[in-house]
Design an enzyme around this catalytic site. Sequence first.
Site, PDB file in Angstrom:
ATOM      1  N   ASN A  74       0.802  -1.228   0.000  1.00  0.00           N
ATOM      2  CA  ASN A  74       0.000   0.000   0.000  1.00  0.00           C
ATOM      3  C   ASN A  74       0.834   1.277   0.000  1.00  0.00           C
ATOM      4  O   ASN A  74       0.289   2.366   0.129  1.00  0.00           O
ATOM      5  CB  ASN A  74      -0.951   0.004   1.197  1.00  0.00           C
ATOM      6  CG  ASN A  74      -1.752  -1.279   1.260  1.00  0.00           C
ATOM      7  OD1 ASN A  74      -1.541  -2.084   2.156  1.00  0.00           O
ATOM      8  ND2 ASN A  74      -2.629  -1.499   0.297  1.00  0.00           N
TER       9      ASN A  74
ATOM     10  N   VAL B 265       1.064   6.917  -0.462  1.00  0.00           N
ATOM     11  CA  VAL B 265       0.332   6.013   0.422  1.00  0.00           C
ATOM     12  C   VAL B 265      -1.067   5.769  -0.119  1.00  0.00           C
ATOM     13  O   VAL B 265      -1.772   6.706  -0.484  1.00  0.00           O
ATOM     14  CB  VAL B 265       0.225   6.622   1.844  1.00  0.00           C
ATOM     15  CG1 VAL B 265      -0.544   5.705   2.779  1.00  0.00           C
ATOM     16  CG2 VAL B 265       1.606   6.930   2.398  1.00  0.00           C
ATOM     17  N   CYS B 266      -1.460   4.510  -0.171  1.00  0.00           N
ATOM     18  CA  CYS B 266      -2.813   4.143  -0.586  1.00  0.00           C
ATOM     19  C   CYS B 266      -3.630   3.854   0.673  1.00  0.00           C
ATOM     20  O   CYS B 266      -3.569   2.775   1.243  1.00  0.00           O
ATOM     21  CB  CYS B 266      -2.773   2.916  -1.495  1.00  0.00           C
ATOM     22  SG  CYS B 266      -4.392   2.449  -2.108  1.00  0.00           S
ATOM     23  N   LEU B 267      -4.341   4.874   1.099  1.00  0.00           N
ATOM     24  CA  LEU B 267      -5.203   4.762   2.271  1.00  0.00           C
ATOM     25  C   LEU B 267      -6.497   5.476   1.905  1.00  0.00           C
ATOM     26  O   LEU B 267      -6.493   6.673   1.619  1.00  0.00           O
ATOM     27  CB  LEU B 267      -4.530   5.417   3.487  1.00  0.00           C
ATOM     28  CG  LEU B 267      -5.224   5.283   4.835  1.00  0.00           C
ATOM     29  CD1 LEU B 267      -5.347   3.824   5.249  1.00  0.00           C
ATOM     30  CD2 LEU B 267      -4.457   6.064   5.898  1.00  0.00           C
TER      31      LEU B 267
END
Length: 183
Positions: free
Chosen positions: A104, A111-113
Amino acid sequence: MIRLFKIKEKQRELSANSNGKPPGKTQSAGELRLQKDISELNLPNACSISFPNGQDDLMNFEVTIRPDEGYYSGGMFTFTFQISSVYPHDAPKVKCKSKVYHPNIDLEGNVCLNILREDWNPILNINTIIYGLYHLFTEPNHEDPLNAKAAKVLRDNPKLFAFNVKITMAGGYMGQTLFTRCI
């Protein structure tokens, strides 16, 4: 002459309003909300916050996460936060300063959030984001990756993924990429 009196009168008003001190910088709504968020932080023991530019620059800070469980246990990962003046209407810009082998987080630190993107809502706060980042280290998500290769390994071979994480956290290579030691 009348203009001179108006200027002196204005100076007296300013002096009276600021208790003799020069007028201070006015704060944006984003700064006020961020001050509230920071004063109400309830961080996990594995997380800390610092202000590299000093306490006067609350809009730019760093969060360090030291996971105590999961694949990344024992590591230390630093994130930069940049807060816009229209916060909380815009989500903070968050980047990982530490190069990390993670499904992620890509090698550039993006950042993949979901709460930093499509699920952002002004009722969310800094505490929520930090818990979300911490959760990425305790339970990485292979279903919504930025690093597709790491996600595939996590999904197909968790033991190999654990090995790769240990190698990269120790400062080893993964393919052609050298990772900085973070344990």
